[in-house]
Design a protein around this motif. Structure first.
Motif, PDB file in Angstrom:
ATOM      1  N   ARG A  45      -6.533 -14.403  -9.581  1.00 11.35           N
ATOM      2  CA  ARG A  45      -5.330 -14.027  -8.832  1.00 11.35           C
ATOM      3  C   ARG A  45      -5.205 -12.493  -8.721  1.00 11.35           C
ATOM      4  O   ARG A  45      -4.261 -11.887  -9.205  1.00 11.35           O
ATOM      5  CB  ARG A  45      -4.079 -14.613  -9.497  1.00 11.35           C
ATOM      6  CG  ARG A  45      -3.997 -16.123  -9.434  1.00 11.35           C
ATOM      7  CD  ARG A  45      -4.188 -16.688  -8.025  1.00 11.35           C
ATOM      8  NE  ARG A  45      -3.280 -16.153  -7.039  1.00 11.35           N
ATOM      9  CZ  ARG A  45      -2.134 -16.732  -6.676  1.00 11.35           C
ATOM     10  NH1 ARG A  45      -1.786 -17.889  -7.254  1.00 11.35           N
ATOM     11  NH2 ARG A  45      -1.371 -16.200  -5.757  1.00 11.35           N
ATOM     12  N   PRO A  46      -6.170 -11.865  -8.064  1.00  9.27           N
ATOM     13  CA  PRO A  46      -6.082 -10.413  -7.876  1.00  9.27           C
ATOM     14  C   PRO A  46      -4.878 -10.006  -7.035  1.00  9.27           C
ATOM     15  O   PRO A  46      -4.412  -8.872  -7.132  1.00  9.27           O
ATOM     16  CB  PRO A  46      -7.397 -10.076  -7.180  1.00  9.27           C
ATOM     17  CG  PRO A  46      -7.791 -11.340  -6.485  1.00  9.27           C
ATOM     18  CD  PRO A  46      -7.358 -12.442  -7.395  1.00  9.27           C
ATOM     19  N   GLY A 101       0.810  -1.210   0.000  1.00  9.44           N
ATOM     20  CA  GLY A 101       0.000   0.000   0.000  1.00  9.44           C
ATOM     21  C   GLY A 101       0.843   1.260   0.000  1.00  9.44           C
ATOM     22  O   GLY A 101       0.533   2.235  -0.699  1.00  9.44           O
ATOM     23  N   ILE A 102       1.923   1.256   0.781  1.00 12.83           N
ATOM     24  CA  ILE A 102       2.803   2.430   0.847  1.00 12.83           C
ATOM     25  C   ILE A 102       3.473   2.669  -0.501  1.00 12.83           C
ATOM     26  O   ILE A 102       3.572   3.815  -0.973  1.00 12.83           O
ATOM     27  CB  ILE A 102       3.854   2.250   1.952  1.00 12.83           C
ATOM     28  CG1 ILE A 102       3.184   2.336   3.331  1.00 12.83           C
ATOM     29  CG2 ILE A 102       4.963   3.286   1.834  1.00 12.83           C
ATOM     30  CD1 ILE A 102       4.095   1.971   4.484  1.00 12.83           C
ATOM     31  N   VAL A 103       3.925   1.593  -1.143  1.00 11.11           N
ATOM     32  CA  VAL A 103       4.583   1.726  -2.445  1.00 11.11           C
ATOM     33  C   VAL A 103       3.610   2.293  -3.474  1.00 11.11           C
ATOM     34  O   VAL A 103       3.942   3.216  -4.231  1.00 11.11           O
ATOM     35  CB  VAL A 103       5.140   0.369  -2.919  1.00 11.11           C
ATOM     36  CG1 VAL A 103       5.597   0.456  -4.382  1.00 11.11           C
ATOM     37  CG2 VAL A 103       6.298  -0.073  -2.032  1.00 11.11           C
ATOM     38  N   ILE A 104       2.375   1.765  -3.500  1.00 15.34           N
ATOM     39  CA  ILE A 104       1.406   2.208  -4.502  1.00 15.34           C
ATOM     40  C   ILE A 104       0.939   3.640  -4.221  1.00 15.34           C
ATOM     41  O   ILE A 104       0.955   4.491  -5.119  1.00 15.34           O
ATOM     42  CB  ILE A 104       0.208   1.245  -4.546  1.00 15.34           C
ATOM     43  CG1 ILE A 104       0.639  -0.098  -5.145  1.00 15.34           C
ATOM     44  CG2 ILE A 104      -0.939   1.845  -5.350  1.00 15.34           C
ATOM     45  CD1 ILE A 104      -0.450  -1.142  -5.175  1.00 15.34           C
ATOM     46  N   LEU A 141       0.283  -6.783  -6.840  1.00 16.67           N
ATOM     47  CA  LEU A 141       1.738  -6.785  -6.670  1.00 16.67           C
ATOM     48  C   LEU A 141       2.426  -6.233  -7.921  1.00 16.67           C
ATOM     49  O   LEU A 141       3.402  -5.477  -7.824  1.00 16.67           O
ATOM     50  CB  LEU A 141       2.238  -8.198  -6.372  1.00 16.67           C
ATOM     51  CG  LEU A 141       1.909  -8.752  -4.982  1.00 16.67           C
ATOM     52  CD1 LEU A 141       2.342 -10.216  -4.878  1.00 16.67           C
ATOM     53  CD2 LEU A 141       2.580  -7.914  -3.885  1.00 16.67           C
ATOM     54  N   LEU A 142       1.910  -6.610  -9.091  1.00 15.45           N
ATOM     55  CA  LEU A 142       2.470  -6.073 -10.331  1.00 15.45           C
ATOM     56  C   LEU A 142       2.269  -4.561 -10.421  1.00 15.45           C
ATOM     57  O   LEU A 142       3.142  -3.841 -10.909  1.00 15.45           O
ATOM     58  CB  LEU A 142       1.823  -6.764 -11.539  1.00 15.45           C
ATOM     59  CG  LEU A 142       2.178  -8.231 -11.753  1.00 15.45           C
ATOM     60  CD1 LEU A 142       1.435  -8.795 -12.954  1.00 15.45           C
ATOM     61  CD2 LEU A 142       3.689  -8.399 -11.931  1.00 15.45           C
ATOM     62  N   LEU A 177      -4.503  -5.434 -13.812  1.00 17.08           N
ATOM     63  CA  LEU A 177      -5.361  -6.079 -12.819  1.00 17.08           C
ATOM     64  C   LEU A 177      -6.449  -6.950 -13.432  1.00 17.08           C
ATOM     65  O   LEU A 177      -6.794  -8.004 -12.871  1.00 17.08           O
ATOM     66  CB  LEU A 177      -6.023  -5.007 -11.942  1.00 17.08           C
ATOM     67  CG  LEU A 177      -5.092  -4.221 -11.017  1.00 17.08           C
ATOM     68  CD1 LEU A 177      -5.818  -3.020 -10.426  1.00 17.08           C
ATOM     69  CD2 LEU A 177      -4.550  -5.127  -9.910  1.00 17.08           C
ATOM     70  N   THR A 178      -6.992  -6.544 -14.569  1.00 16.15           N
ATOM     71  CA  THR A 178      -8.177  -7.223 -15.111  1.00 16.15           C
ATOM     72  C   THR A 178      -7.943  -8.690 -15.450  1.00 16.15           C
ATOM     73  O   THR A 178      -8.699  -9.561 -14.980  1.00 16.15           O
ATOM     74  CB  THR A 178      -8.714  -6.459 -16.339  1.00 16.15           C
ATOM     75  OG1 THR A 178      -9.079  -5.124 -15.939  1.00 16.15           O
ATOM     76  CG2 THR A 178      -9.930  -7.157 -16.921  1.00 16.15           C
TER      77      THR A 178
END
Length: 362
Positions: free
Chosen positions: A321-322, A264-267, A327-328, A313-314
């Motif tokens: 595998r959300p 979360g911090i990275v995003i 992560l990607l 994500l889609t």
């Protein structure tokens, strides 16, 4: 002849109003004369308003279609010029004496900084046969040149038809933005609950309407300061909260991340950092970071923003595998921050050899 479901004269009136040109009433003499059976680029109307003594030529045959009379011109001269314009007279007509003839390309530069693209200002004759082509040309002129791959390549055709439908139904750009905002919250809720497929449907529909509202405002000349802030603030604020909700949704769906706080911090931090980097670049070099070089414009297609992240994500949500998808997104966000830092350093070094100039303005 209607264009975007309004009389061409109404579109011209809106363009004149934006250029702060008063529309002459009964018995008044007009200084700026334009044929109402043509559609004019709004930037061109503004330039004409600032250019007394100018005769605007249609580019394909260099026939005069508009004129800005010089200061002091009387009603008789205005009437003579108006009659000559309506008759399709050539530039050699005596009524045009003393006016400097210019084509659109000679009046308005090819680089549109606001829309980050190169393009020629248009003057288009409006007929029953040309109306669809005119609308498509106007729609293309309202499109940003440097944007993400989804907006640039996937949405134009469907967005054109939806924009036409909105104009015909009297739906305003702010109403489209308002519905987009509802979809923002719907997607946020579904992502948070781990219902990724309905959330993605709402998210993709929101991105599509985000294309429609701006184009609708530009082609119908109905954009306002409030609408601009409403649209841009909606776009600016919601994406990182979507991804935080997605992280929580992974836990709700039984696929918790090993370190959700770090992801979360990275995003979130990466998204904020990208925006700060872009603001610094604009302040330091007077241009957007993605219009400096051709590569920078290309990279904007896939930069870790909302639409490219949804592309990541889609498919992974569809295969269950959300967690891998988000992560990607985190990895790609971090890499894009590094890329923008490198570009900024390169720009600082390049400026030692002289001022930077966008490749689009070359």
């Amino acid at each position: 002849m209607p264009v975007w479901s309004m009389p061409s004269s109404e579109l011209l009136r809106r363009a004149l109003t934006r250029a702060k040109v008063p529309v002459a009433g009964a018995g008044e003499s007009a200084a700026l004369l334009l044929r109402a059976d043509h559609v004019y680029d709004a930037a061109l109307v503004g330039q004409m308003a600032r250019s007394p003594g100018t005769l605007l030529l249609r580019p394909e045959d260099r026939r005069p279609v508009a004129a800005h009379l010089p200061t002091g011109a009387g009603a008789a001269q205005a009437e003579a010029v108006a009659q000559a314009l309506l008759a399709g007279a050539p530039t050699t007509d005596p009524a045009f004496a003393g006016l400097a003839a210019a084509a659109p390309a000679e009046m308005v530069g090819a680089y549109d900084q606001a829309l980050r693209k190169r393009g020629s200002a248009y003057v288009l004759e409006l007929t029953a046969e040309s109306r669809r082509a005119v609308e498509w040309r106007m729609f293309g002129g309202a499109y940003k040149g440097v944007t993400d791959v989804v907006t640039k390549y996937w949405w134009p055709v469907p967005a054109f038809h939806v924009t036409r439908a909105c104009a015909a139904l009297g739906i305003t750009p702010n109403q489209v933005t308002g519905f987009s905002l509802l979809l923002v919250f719907a997607a946020l809720w579904w992502f948070y609950q781990g219902d990724f497929i309905p959330g993605l449907i709402a998210g993709w529909l929101m991105t599509f309407l985000d294309t429609v509202d701006g184009k609708l405002a530009r082609v119908t000349l109905t954009s306002t300061k409030f609408g601009n802030y409403f649209d841009h603030l909606t776009d600016l604020i919601h994406p990182p909260f979507w991804w935080l909700a997605w992280i929580a949704g992974c836990s709700a769906a039984g696929m918790p991340l090993a370190d959700p706080w770090l992801v979360g911090i990275v995003i979130f931090g990466g998204y904020v950092l990208q925006r700060i980097q872009e603001g610094i670049f604009i302040r330091a070099f007077g241009m957007h970071i993605h219009v400096w070089r051709h590569f920078d414009s290309f990279f904007r297609l896939i930069l870790a923003r909302r639409n490219p992240n949804l592309i990541l994500l889609t498919p992974l949500a569809l295969v269950g595998r959300p967690d891998i998808g988000i992560l990607l997104v985190a990895i790609w966000t971090a890499l894009c921050c590094v890329e923008q830092l490198v570009v900024t350093i390169q720009a600082m070094l390049a400026r030692r050899r002289g001022p930077l100039r966008s490749w689009l303005d070359a």
